[in-house]
Design an enzyme around this catalytic site. Structure first.
Site, mmCIF file in Angstrom:
data_model
loop_
_atom_site.group_PDB
_atom_site.id
_atom_site.type_symbol
_atom_site.label_atom_id
_atom_site.label_comp_id
_atom_site.label_asym_id
_atom_site.label_seq_id
_atom_site.Cartn_x
_atom_site.Cartn_y
_atom_site.Cartn_z
ATOM 1 N N HIS A 252 55.729 36.912 -20.649
ATOM 2 C CA HIS A 252 53.950 36.997 -20.906
ATOM 3 C C HIS A 252 53.640 37.491 -19.971
ATOM 4 O O HIS A 252 52.739 36.834 -18.891
ATOM 5 C CB HIS A 252 54.100 34.861 -21.321
ATOM 6 C CG HIS A 252 55.091 34.599 -21.963
ATOM 7 N ND1 HIS A 252 55.237 32.731 -22.360
ATOM 8 C CD2 HIS A 252 56.076 35.391 -23.424
ATOM 9 C CE1 HIS A 252 55.207 33.345 -23.908
ATOM 10 N NE2 HIS A 252 56.228 34.295 -24.156
HETATM 11 C C1 LIG Z 1 62.930 36.932 -25.561
HETATM 12 C C2 LIG Z 1 61.362 36.582 -25.728
HETATM 13 C C3 LIG Z 1 61.026 35.782 -26.157
HETATM 14 C C4 LIG Z 1 59.491 35.739 -26.975
HETATM 15 N N1 LIG Z 1 58.869 34.073 -27.061
HETATM 16 C C5 LIG Z 1 57.431 34.115 -27.321
HETATM 17 C C6 LIG Z 1 57.109 32.884 -28.423
HETATM 18 O O1 LIG Z 1 57.591 31.939 -28.403
HETATM 19 N N2 LIG Z 1 55.905 32.606 -28.379
HETATM 20 C C7 LIG Z 1 55.155 33.698 -27.813
HETATM 21 O O2 LIG Z 1 54.005 33.834 -28.423
HETATM 22 N N3 LIG Z 1 55.196 35.399 -27.260
HETATM 23 C C8 LIG Z 1 56.320 35.365 -27.233
HETATM 24 N N4 LIG Z 1 57.190 36.325 -26.941
HETATM 25 C C9 LIG Z 1 56.116 37.231 -26.268
HETATM 26 C C10 LIG Z 1 55.851 38.253 -27.966
HETATM 27 O O3 LIG Z 1 57.210 38.944 -28.371
HETATM 28 C C11 LIG Z 1 55.366 39.114 -27.732
HETATM 29 O O4 LIG Z 1 53.173 38.412 -26.458
HETATM 30 C C12 LIG Z 1 54.144 40.190 -29.145
HETATM 31 O O5 LIG Z 1 55.866 40.960 -29.054
HETATM 32 C C13 LIG Z 1 53.327 40.926 -28.421
HETATM 33 O O6 LIG Z 1 53.112 42.197 -29.405
HETATM 34 P P1 LIG Z 1 52.845 43.609 -28.676
HETATM 35 O O7 LIG Z 1 52.601 44.029 -29.980
HETATM 36 O O8 LIG Z 1 51.909 43.214 -27.258
HETATM 37 O O9 LIG Z 1 53.940 44.297 -27.833
HETATM 38 P P2 LIG Z 1 55.712 44.735 -28.386
HETATM 39 O O10 LIG Z 1 55.715 43.381 -29.572
HETATM 40 O O11 LIG Z 1 56.132 44.353 -27.857
HETATM 41 O O12 LIG Z 1 55.427 46.256 -29.472
HETATM 42 C C14 LIG Z 1 54.797 46.605 -28.519
HETATM 43 C C15 LIG Z 1 56.043 48.417 -28.731
HETATM 44 O O13 LIG Z 1 55.880 49.286 -28.376
HETATM 45 C C16 LIG Z 1 56.053 50.613 -28.352
HETATM 46 N N5 LIG Z 1 56.490 51.203 -27.029
HETATM 47 C C17 LIG Z 1 55.618 50.976 -26.091
HETATM 48 N N6 LIG Z 1 55.446 52.325 -25.035
HETATM 49 C C18 LIG Z 1 55.529 52.842 -26.100
HETATM 50 C C19 LIG Z 1 55.293 54.711 -25.902
HETATM 51 N N7 LIG Z 1 54.991 54.798 -24.624
HETATM 52 N N8 LIG Z 1 55.235 55.660 -27.014
HETATM 53 C C20 LIG Z 1 55.819 54.448 -27.954
HETATM 54 N N9 LIG Z 1 56.435 53.578 -28.732
HETATM 55 C C21 LIG Z 1 55.690 52.557 -27.129
HETATM 56 C C22 LIG Z 1 57.590 49.193 -27.778
HETATM 57 O O14 LIG Z 1 59.034 49.757 -27.906
HETATM 58 C C23 LIG Z 1 57.314 48.401 -28.935
HETATM 59 O O15 LIG Z 1 58.137 48.112 -29.638
HETATM 60 C C24 LIG Z 1 58.129 36.771 -26.182
HETATM 61 C C25 LIG Z 1 58.859 38.141 -26.553
HETATM 62 C C26 LIG Z 1 60.537 37.532 -25.381
HETATM 63 C C27 LIG Z 1 60.709 39.307 -25.111
#
Ligand SMILES: Cc1cc2nc3c(=O)[nH]c(=O)nc-3n(C[C@H](O)[C@H](O)[C@H](O)COP(=O)(O)OP(=O)(O)OC[C@H]3O[C@@H](n4cnc5c(N)ncnc54)[C@H](O)[C@@H]3O)c2cc1C
Ligand code: SF4
Lengths: 250, 594
Positions: B521
């Site tokens: 987080h």
């Molecule tokens: C083990 C774990 C447990 C979690 N548990 C919780 C929970 O219980 N509750 C909660 O609220 N949150 C939890 N989280 C956090 C939650 O997963 C994230 O808040 C959420 O996924 C964020 O969404 P996002 O779209 O910002 O990023 P993400 O879902 O991570 O997606 C970002 C994507 O962008 C891609 N990317 C990055 N850089 C590039 C680039 N240069 N070019 C192309 N693609 C790229 C990545 O590969 C990834 O697939 C947890 C996280 C983890 C790792």
């Protein structure tokens, strides 16, 4: 049957894996259609026996001397005792040797661009240039030469009390081992060895360790069952023995 | 020479939660959308196939699904006076990689936000006076209110299929005695599914918390308590508490993910294209530097490709969003010395403390049972639900038992003083593995002048570009709060009457440990706000400086929350998408005049 059932890969697995269970087991539990219906048997019953291996494992990375060390060391880190079989019986040496041929052991899963600062404080995480394969090669040689300096015997040749003592000193950082460990800090070597030994004791048998699921049986971990809908709320010991990814039953 | 693709209406960088939500919303608006995801294609089949997925070594220990740090990582230092070192092995946090992002292998604790945390500075100044906030603490208001976001929280929960118990719905009290949270803000409708069952450990916590006078409630969870079909037609089956949740793909179609809950609908529409194995290097700007023309990426074969687009969405996860902005020259980089600049500012995290209680063999907590989002919590010390005046720190913390399933290699723990190996270790592990309760204080983390993100001067990624550098350490306020929470949670632990207790809290002077997992987080760095001098994006997550770039994600949070971030991340993404659909597309330009 609901759609849920039909699409459930787990049910499918249980159905298929049933064929892998030795006939005698099926007969003795009076199993009908599903392993889930198996007669409850205490998971932490008498220490499970590791199955006698058909053929001794031949290491592919470790030399004969290194292999002797690994076998001796894991047998002290997780010894066979009243609690049941230890890491040796669980096949941890085979597991570790097999790991040496994975990207993990050559550091390919890590960011390995220099410059390196191996003396950074521990809260900065891994900062060594060494990778697991090298750490074993250097660490075993260092421990054996240190051990020989006492009484001419390699680690594997020492009695178990001496082995425990040496391991304890490595764990503590073994300042007195200094000259032998110029190439690899004793703590890094010990931590890797202990981590990999625990992995070999507790991993799914598909990776070569935890033979007979002895590690899981010891602590009451049911392995790949992964379905506890009816058990979530209960204050009861879970009664079913472990199963592995390949469908073996403890 | 880069190959130039045909121009599209919108290009999305990253296909995790934010990328998938934006893709759905923008294709609904009729735009032709391309999503570029650096990692491989991933889905329930084959990545969550039973029984192969039930493999602790491969997933939790060798970390198969997380970011490949051999190609790209971050560097970390504790202060501007230190030299940053690369995070060579994943440790404190586990960013996602591949289709679904961290959304494919998250846990699923699915909260909204405590309304005061959206106006953190204003609220504290109003209640405690300006001087209560330490001088170097740079907390800010989000610039959007709970009331404005409520419909989007509501919709996100319906998309995720969230299980939980409301306290009030449209002002009507509905959750008393049923596991509702008396501190929760009002809702416009019930959770789509009722709360999940409580593990025995959560029941123990519930009873002990009530005994010491706190108000326990059921955690809202994006793990299904029953079968569910979401507004996009995606189907989910009931979670069976398989215990291989956090860090794993759910084999039961029970944990909400972009892959299960959104991608099936996107597959049906011709105006969407997902390109995995496409690593975006930068956003391209025109000569005025005020408008993006598209992005450049490296495809699976290593070819450089340019994807022109009218609209660019950065959905790459918190710190990747910030790095892409810095690499592309979007917004003014933050300078911790002058306090000027905005990109990289207010990098914040989570202030965790854990207590483990060990029991005799008649208490069967069966710790292999678990689901990532389930549990019982108390909010008595979260947000500003108690008087901070006498305690002299800013921030709060929910506390909970959230038994997500612990496995033998990485998930065993023994009472303090137990040796790490040998027969004594063996006996303790056999004695305690299924007889222990782990509880967390999931503390909010504030932002400070000296905690920030910029580009590293030394280390580079596999494409030759500078890594992101984190300058970060715990501050006095953090340690004070952590110790307070440990004391309050300790009361719950003691009321359980365990045989032994282990406390993992922060000590005075303790530095950020990059090697031990805390949470993923991470917040801030491209924060939202109402003033371009102090924020990188406006209240609609639109870059102040480059109006056709939107940046959803926790990068927009001016400080960290007590709750897990994804509920707010998703709601803000829907809120931003609504502004794009209803305002921006009609008249492309800044949605807020600076
Ligand atoms: C083990 C774990 C447990 C979690 N548990 C919780 C929970 O219980 N509750 C909660 O609220 N949150 C939890 N989280 C956090 C939650 O997963 C994230 O808040 C959420 O996924 C964020 O969404 P996002 O779209 O910002 O990023 P993400 O879902 O991570 O997606 C970002 C994507 O962008 C891609 N990317 C990055 N850089 C590039 C680039 N240069 N070019 C192309 N693609 C790229 C990545 O590969 C990834 O697939 C947890 C996280 C983890 C790792
Ligand atoms: S615990 Fe539930 S939601 Fe989590 S992976 Fe297992 S079945 Fe899916």
């Amino acid at each position: 049957m609901s759609d849920q059932d039909r699409d459930n890969p787990r049910r499918d697995f249980l159905r298929k894996s049933l064929t892998l269970i030795p006939v005698v087991t099926v007969a003795s539990t009076g199993l009908g259609g599903s392993m889930l219906m198996a007669t409850p048997a205490p998971a932490q019953a008498s220490p499970a026996k590791a199955p006698a291996s058909e053929k001794a494992y031949e290491p592919s990375y470790f030399t004969a001397e290194e292999w002797a060390f690994i076998n001796a060391a894991v047998a002290r880190l997780i010894p066979a005792d009243a609690q049941g079989p230890g890491a040796l019986e669980a096949g941890a040496p085979e597991y570790i040797d097999r790991q040496m041929n994975t990207p993990y052991a050559s550091g390919a899963l890590w960011f390995m661009q220099g410059p390196f600062n191996a003396d950074a404080p521990p809260e900065m995480g891994w900062q060594s240039k060494l990778v697991p394969k090298e750490i074993y090669r250097l660490g075993i040689a260092a421990t054996d030469s240190w051990s020989k300096a006492f009484n001419g015997k390699a680690f594997a040749g020492q009695d178990s009390a001496t082995q425990d003592d040496l391991l304890r000193r490595l764990e503590a950082g073994g300042a007195e081992s200094g000259e032998h460990f110029a190439a690899v800090p004793p703590k890094i070597f010990f931590n890797l060895l202990l981590q990999n030994t625990k992995e070999g004791f507790f991993c799914d048998p598909i990776h070569g360790g935890n033979k007979g699921m002895v590690g899981w049986t010891m602590i009451g971990f049911p392995g790949a069952r992964a379905d506890f809908m009816d058990w979530v709320e209960r204050n009861e010991q879970y009664p079913f023995p472990a199963v592995s990814i390949r469908g073996e039953r403890a | 020479m880069a190959t130039i693709m045909k121009k599209v209406d919108a290009v999305i960088v990253g296909f995790g939660w934010t990328g998938a939500i934006m893709a759905k919303e923008l294709t609904e608006a009729g735009l032709h959308v391309v999503a570029l995801e650096r990692g491989p294609m991933q889905d329930t089949y084959p990545d969550g196939n039973y029984p192969q997925v039930i493999d602790e070594l491969t997933y939790s220990v060798r970390k198969k699904l997380f970011q490949d740090v051999s190609k790209e990582t971050v560097t970390i230092r504790h202060s501007v006076n230190d030299i940053a070192l690369p995070n060579r092995q994943l440790g404190a946090f586990l960013p996602g990689n591949g289709v679904g992002g961290a959304g494919l292998h998250w846990s699923g604790v699915h909260f909204r936000v405590d309304p005061i945390e959206l106006r953190m500075r204003s609220h504290y100044e109003e209640r405690y006076g300006k001087n209560f906030i330490p001088k170097d603490m740079t907390i800010q208001d989000f610039g959007v209110s709970y009331e404005e976001l409520e419909p989007f929280f509501d919709y996100a929960e319906k998309v995720f299929g969230t299980s939980g118990q409301a306290w009030t719905v449209n002002g009507q009290r509905v959750g008393e005695g049923k596991g509702g949270n008396p501190y929760a803000p009002d809702r416009s409708s019930h959770f789509p599914l009722e709360s999940q069952k409580n593990t025995y450990s959560a029941q123990l916590f519930q009873k002990a918390a009530a005994d010491v006078g706190y108000k326990p409630y059921n955690l809202p969870s994006a793990n299904t308590s029953g079968p569910y079909t979401n507004p996009y037609g995606a189907q989910m089956g009931p979670c069976n508490f398989c215990g291989f949740c956090s860090g794993y793909v759910c084999y039961m179609y029970s944990k909400a993910s972009p892959n299960v809950n959104i991608l099936p609908a996107l597959r049906q529409v011709p105006n969407f294209e997902l390109r995995p194995n496409s690593h975006v290097l930068k956003v391209n700007l025109d000569s005025t530097k005020r408008k993006a023309t598209g992005v450049t990426y490296i495809d699976a074969q290593g070819r450089e490709i340019e994807q022109p687009a009218d609209l660019v969405i950065l959905g790459a996860f918190q710190f990747h969003n910030v790095r892409l902005m810095l690499l592309s020259g979007i917004g003014k980089p933050y300078d911790p010395i002058t306090g000027e600049g905005v990109v990289g500012k207010n990098f914040a995290y989570q202030n965790m403390a854990t207590i483990k209680a060990y029991f005799d063999k008649d208490v069967h907590t069966n710790n292999f049972i678990g689901a990532g989002g389930n549990g019982v919590a108390v909010d008595d010390f979260n947000a500003d639900n108690f008087d901070h005046g006498p305690h002299g720190f800013v921030g709060g913390s929910p506390m909970w038992v959230n038994q997500a399933g612990s496995r033998p290699i990485a998930g065993t723990s023994n009472p303090p003083g137990t040796p790490a190996w040998g027969s004594a270790w063996k006996r303790a592990t056999a004695d305690y593995y299924t007889h222990q309760v782990s509880m967390d204080a999931h503390g909010a983390h504030q932002s400070y002048r000296g905690n920030y993100l910029d580009l590293d001067p030394v280390y580079r990624d596999a494409y030759g570009l500078p890594l992101l550098r984190m300058t970060f350490d715990w501050q006095e306020n953090d340690i004070k709060m952590n110790r307070f929470m440990v004391e309050k949670m300790g009361k719950i632990a003691e009321a359980m009457n365990p045989k032994a207790i282990a406390v993992l809290g922060k000590k005075v002077g303790e530095h950020f440990n990059t090697a031990s997992y805390q949470t993923t987080h991470l917040n801030g760095g491209a924060i939202m706000g109402t003033d371009p001098k102090t924020s990188a994006v406006n209240r609609y997550l639109q870059c102040w400086d480059v109006h056709n770039v939107f940046v959803p994600g926790a990068s927009a949070f001016p400080q960290g929350l007590g709750y897990n971030p994804t509920g707010l991340v998703a709601a803000l993404t829907y809120w931003s998408a609504r502004a794009i659909r209803e305002q921006y597309l009609k008249n492309p330009g800044p949605l807020v005049q600076a």
